[in-house]
Design an enzyme around this catalytic site. Structure first.
Site, PDB file in Angstrom:
ATOM      1  CG  ASN A  48      -2.214  -0.706   0.982  1.00 25.77           C
ATOM      2  OD1 ASN A  48      -2.600  -0.974  -0.142  1.00 25.77           O
ATOM      3  ND2 ASN A  48      -2.885  -1.060   2.057  1.00 25.77           N
ATOM      4  CG  ASP A  57      -8.042  -2.060  -2.901  1.00 22.92           C
ATOM      5  OD1 ASP A  57      -7.805  -2.266  -1.684  1.00 22.92           O
ATOM      6  OD2 ASP A  57      -8.624  -1.036  -3.317  1.00 22.92           O
ATOM      7  CG  ASP A  83      -2.904  -7.778   6.492  1.00 23.37           C
ATOM      8  OD1 ASP A  83      -3.585  -7.775   7.534  1.00 23.37           O
ATOM      9  OD2 ASP A  83      -1.662  -7.666   6.505  1.00 23.37           O
TER      10      ASP A  83
END
Length: 121
Positions: A48, A57, A83
């Site tokens: 990220n 994503d 996650d």
């Protein structure tokens, strides 16, 4: 069984807990071997932070689809939080559970972003 709502076709945390409770109370499952695998994407925050949330994503979706595709029909895959994923293995010996965990780790490394791995407990 309820209907999965996650993009990868997985149950969410609440659905997973409800379904696990149902399955554990089912008389047909009593005395049967099984396992609960919890999978965490290692270094997910780095994806990220360095590649952006779209890449994160896509990675989550890839892991979800991998988990779903590697599950047997009697198993229950779920995304339980950001996650973290879970897989309830019904009628699975400890050896089968370990082999499934090792296969999932290898597939996440193979299909994920560079330097992304997975831990399974």
């Amino acid at each position: 069984m309820g209907e999965a709502i996650d993009k990868g076709g997985l149950f969410d945390r609440d659905q997973f807990v409800e379904e696990v409770e149902e399955r554990l109370l089912d008389p047909l499952n009593r005395g049967q071997p099984g396992a609960l695998l919890l999978l965490d994407i290692d270094s997910f925050h780095l994806v990220n932070d360095s590649l952006g949330h779209e890449a994160g994503d896509r990675l989550l979706e890839t892991v979800g689809v991998t988990l779903r595709d590697e599950s047997r029909t009697e198993d229950l895959p779920a995304r339980i939080c950001a996650d973290e994923f879970a897989l309830l293995l019904q009628r699975a010996t400890p050896v089968q559970a370990m082999a499934t965990a090792e296969r999932l780790i290898a597939l996440v490394r193979e299909r994920g972003q560079p330097a992304v791995g997975a831990s399974v407990g």
